[in-house]
Design a protein around this motif. Sequence first.
Motif, PDB file in Angstrom:
ATOM      1  N   GLY A  19      57.042  36.872  -8.158  1.00  0.00           N
ATOM      2  CA  GLY A  19      57.303  38.213  -8.668  1.00  0.00           C
ATOM      3  C   GLY A  19      56.547  39.292  -7.905  1.00  0.00           C
ATOM      4  N   ILE A  20      56.107  38.972  -6.698  1.00  0.00           N
ATOM      5  CA  ILE A  20      55.372  39.934  -5.875  1.00  0.00           C
ATOM      6  C   ILE A  20      56.320  40.504  -4.828  1.00  0.00           C
ATOM      7  CG2 ILE A  20      53.449  40.258  -4.262  1.00  0.00           C
ATOM      8  CD1 ILE A  20      51.993  37.990  -5.686  1.00  0.00           C
ATOM      9  N   ARG A  21      56.310  41.818  -4.684  1.00  0.00           N
ATOM     10  CA  ARG A  21      57.182  42.467  -3.702  1.00  0.00           C
ATOM     11  C   ARG A  21      56.857  41.974  -2.293  1.00  0.00           C
ATOM     12  NH1 ARG A  21      60.005  46.791  -5.678  1.00  0.00           N
ATOM     13  NH2 ARG A  21      59.336  47.499  -7.727  1.00  0.00           N
ATOM     14  N   ALA A  22      57.897  41.779  -1.496  1.00  0.00           N
ATOM     15  CA  ALA A  22      57.754  41.258  -0.139  1.00  0.00           C
ATOM     16  C   ALA A  22      56.864  42.133   0.731  1.00  0.00           C
ATOM     17  CB  ALA A  22      59.133  41.089   0.500  1.00  0.00           C
ATOM     18  N   SER A  23      56.819  43.428   0.457  1.00  0.00           N
ATOM     19  CA  SER A  23      56.010  44.326   1.299  1.00  0.00           C
ATOM     20  C   SER A  23      54.517  44.025   1.200  1.00  0.00           C
ATOM     21  CB  SER A  23      56.276  45.787   0.929  1.00  0.00           C
ATOM     22  OG  SER A  23      55.782  46.076  -0.360  1.00  0.00           O
ATOM     23  N   TYR A  24      54.106  43.256   0.198  1.00  0.00           N
ATOM     24  CA  TYR A  24      52.708  42.873   0.042  1.00  0.00           C
ATOM     25  C   TYR A  24      52.382  41.573   0.773  1.00  0.00           C
ATOM     26  CZ  TYR A  24      51.906  46.527  -3.352  1.00  0.00           C
ATOM     27  OH  TYR A  24      51.764  47.765  -3.959  1.00  0.00           O
ATOM     28  N   GLY A  25      53.404  40.897   1.288  1.00  0.00           N
ATOM     29  CA  GLY A  25      53.195  39.594   1.901  1.00  0.00           C
ATOM     30  C   GLY A  25      53.167  39.617   3.410  1.00  0.00           C
ATOM     31  N   ILE A  58      52.475  21.780   6.158  1.00  0.00           N
ATOM     32  CA  ILE A  58      52.381  22.750   5.068  1.00  0.00           C
ATOM     33  C   ILE A  58      52.952  24.083   5.544  1.00  0.00           C
ATOM     34  CG2 ILE A  58      50.350  21.706   3.969  1.00  0.00           C
ATOM     35  CD1 ILE A  58      48.655  23.957   5.266  1.00  0.00           C
ATOM     36  N   ILE A  59      53.339  24.899   4.578  1.00  0.00           N
ATOM     37  CA  ILE A  59      53.585  26.306   4.872  1.00  0.00           C
ATOM     38  C   ILE A  59      52.639  27.114   3.996  1.00  0.00           C
ATOM     39  CG2 ILE A  59      55.964  26.100   5.669  1.00  0.00           C
ATOM     40  CD1 ILE A  59      56.856  27.185   2.928  1.00  0.00           C
ATOM     41  N   THR A  60      52.214  28.234   4.540  1.00  0.00           N
ATOM     42  CA  THR A  60      51.286  29.106   3.831  1.00  0.00           C
ATOM     43  C   THR A  60      51.795  30.532   3.891  1.00  0.00           C
ATOM     44  OG1 THR A  60      49.468  27.674   4.571  1.00  0.00           O
ATOM     45  CG2 THR A  60      48.864  29.822   3.674  1.00  0.00           C
ATOM     46  N   LYS A  61      51.640  31.226   2.779  1.00  0.00           N
ATOM     47  CA  LYS A  61      51.978  32.649   2.719  1.00  0.00           C
ATOM     48  C   LYS A  61      50.814  33.363   2.058  1.00  0.00           C
ATOM     49  CE  LYS A  61      55.401  36.049   1.353  1.00  0.00           C
ATOM     50  NZ  LYS A  61      55.525  36.640   2.685  1.00  0.00           N
ATOM     51  N   TRP A  62      50.379  34.444   2.694  1.00  0.00           N
ATOM     52  CA  TRP A  62      49.297  35.255   2.143  1.00  0.00           C
ATOM     53  C   TRP A  62      49.846  36.594   1.692  1.00  0.00           C
ATOM     54  CZ3 TRP A  62      48.625  32.781   6.972  1.00  0.00           C
ATOM     55  CH2 TRP A  62      47.752  31.696   6.939  1.00  0.00           C
ATOM     56  N   PHE A  63      49.270  37.109   0.629  1.00  0.00           N
ATOM     57  CA  PHE A  63      49.621  38.433   0.113  1.00  0.00           C
ATOM     58  C   PHE A  63      48.428  39.351   0.299  1.00  0.00           C
ATOM     59  CE2 PHE A  63      52.545  35.576  -1.905  1.00  0.00           C
ATOM     60  CZ  PHE A  63      53.737  36.265  -1.832  1.00  0.00           C
ATOM     61  N   ARG A  64      48.724  40.632   0.489  1.00  0.00           N
ATOM     62  CA  ARG A  64      47.702  41.629   0.776  1.00  0.00           C
ATOM     63  C   ARG A  64      47.524  42.604  -0.384  1.00  0.00           C
ATOM     64  NH1 ARG A  64      45.841  42.426   5.984  1.00  0.00           N
ATOM     65  NH2 ARG A  64      46.427  40.659   7.269  1.00  0.00           N
ATOM     66  N   LEU A  65      46.461  43.350  -0.310  1.00  0.00           N
ATOM     67  CA  LEU A  65      46.094  44.331  -1.330  1.00  0.00           C
ATOM     68  C   LEU A  65      47.054  45.515  -1.355  1.00  0.00           C
ATOM     69  CD1 LEU A  65      43.803  44.620  -3.376  1.00  0.00           C
ATOM     70  CD2 LEU A  65      42.475  45.796  -1.631  1.00  0.00           C
ATOM     71  N   LEU A  66      47.583  45.890  -0.183  1.00  0.00           N
ATOM     72  CA  LEU A  66      48.427  47.078  -0.083  1.00  0.00           C
ATOM     73  C   LEU A  66      49.839  46.738   0.377  1.00  0.00           C
ATOM     74  CD1 LEU A  66      45.792  49.345   1.724  1.00  0.00           C
ATOM     75  CD2 LEU A  66      46.315  49.268  -0.723  1.00  0.00           C
ATOM     76  N   GLY A  67      50.809  47.443  -0.204  1.00  0.00           N
ATOM     77  CA  GLY A  67      52.211  47.298   0.160  1.00  0.00           C
ATOM     78  C   GLY A  67      52.952  48.521  -0.352  1.00  0.00           C
ATOM     79  N   ASP A  68      54.282  48.464  -0.333  1.00  0.00           N
ATOM     80  CA  ASP A  68      55.100  49.582  -0.822  1.00  0.00           C
ATOM     81  C   ASP A  68      55.467  49.368  -2.269  1.00  0.00           C
ATOM     82  OD1 ASP A  68      55.083  50.757   1.721  1.00  0.00           O
ATOM     83  OD2 ASP A  68      56.815  49.568   2.351  1.00  0.00           O
ATOM     84  N   GLY A  69      55.270  50.402  -3.085  1.00  0.00           N
ATOM     85  CA  GLY A  69      55.629  50.332  -4.493  1.00  0.00           C
ATOM     86  C   GLY A  69      54.631  49.504  -5.285  1.00  0.00           C
ATOM     87  N   PRO A  70      54.962  49.218  -6.552  1.00  0.00           N
ATOM     88  CA  PRO A  70      54.074  48.396  -7.366  1.00  0.00           C
ATOM     89  C   PRO A  70      54.019  46.962  -6.818  1.00  0.00           C
ATOM     90  CG  PRO A  70      56.051  49.009  -8.595  1.00  0.00           C
ATOM     91  CD  PRO A  70      56.128  49.681  -7.264  1.00  0.00           C
ATOM     92  N   VAL A  71      52.928  46.260  -7.054  1.00  0.00           N
ATOM     93  CA  VAL A  71      52.766  44.887  -6.562  1.00  0.00           C
ATOM     94  C   VAL A  71      53.869  43.987  -7.104  1.00  0.00           C
ATOM     95  CG1 VAL A  71      51.280  42.851  -6.550  1.00  0.00           C
ATOM     96  CG2 VAL A  71      50.265  45.127  -6.375  1.00  0.00           C
ATOM     97  N   PHE A  72      54.059  44.033  -8.392  1.00  0.00           N
ATOM     98  CA  PHE A  72      54.987  43.111  -9.043  1.00  0.00           C
ATOM     99  C   PHE A  72      56.365  43.745  -9.201  1.00  0.00           C
ATOM    100  CE2 PHE A  72      50.747  41.791 -10.378  1.00  0.00           C
ATOM    101  CZ  PHE A  72      50.779  40.481  -9.932  1.00  0.00           C
ATOM    102  N   SER A  73      57.374  42.975  -8.830  1.00  0.00           N
ATOM    103  CA  SER A  73      58.752  43.458  -8.973  1.00  0.00           C
ATOM    104  C   SER A  73      59.192  43.254 -10.411  1.00  0.00           C
ATOM    105  CB  SER A  73      59.664  42.724  -8.000  1.00  0.00           C
ATOM    106  OG  SER A  73      59.590  41.338  -8.171  1.00  0.00           O
ATOM    107  N   GLY A  74      60.073  44.104 -10.858  1.00  0.00           N
ATOM    108  CA  GLY A  74      60.533  44.075 -12.245  1.00  0.00           C
ATOM    109  C   GLY A  74      61.632  43.190 -12.440  1.00  0.00           C
TER     110      GLY A  74
END
Length: 137
Positions: free
Chosen positions: A14-20, A121-137
């Motif tokens: 539920g995290i917006r892609a712009s944060y990843g 393995i695959i790894t994905k990291w999320f960051r503190l800043l992105g576009d819009g709210p962190v969590f998508s609705g």
Amino acid sequence: MARSVDDKICRTLGIRASYGEGIQAQRYDVGQQFKPHMDLFSPGSRGYLRFAGVRGNRTWTFMVYLNDVAAGGATRFTRAACTVTPRRGMALLWNNLHDDGSPNTASEHCGEPVTQGFKFIITKWFRLLGDGPVFSG
């Protein structure tokens, strides 16, 4: 295909892609390991200045095991006394920062040496800043 996997991870959390960050794949063969580390950039370090200036630090790590490992290759959280044996399709999620932005030292982990077979393995990291709210609705 990598794009669809990346999108699925974002939707699942539920995290917006712009944060990843983009997903990253790693392969470990017999004897290979990843020494104890944290996935964040230590505040004030050269890495922090180089990589965290625009999008902020890494907040979350999402890792998926792509195969069963014949022997070894566990992920061990060195300060939390937790060891996870790789199982195909299993995902791990952990936070790298506390709510106040300080490093979560309990997230220190290592990839123990593979002793038989290999580990993907695959790894994905999320960051503190992105576009819009962190969590998508």
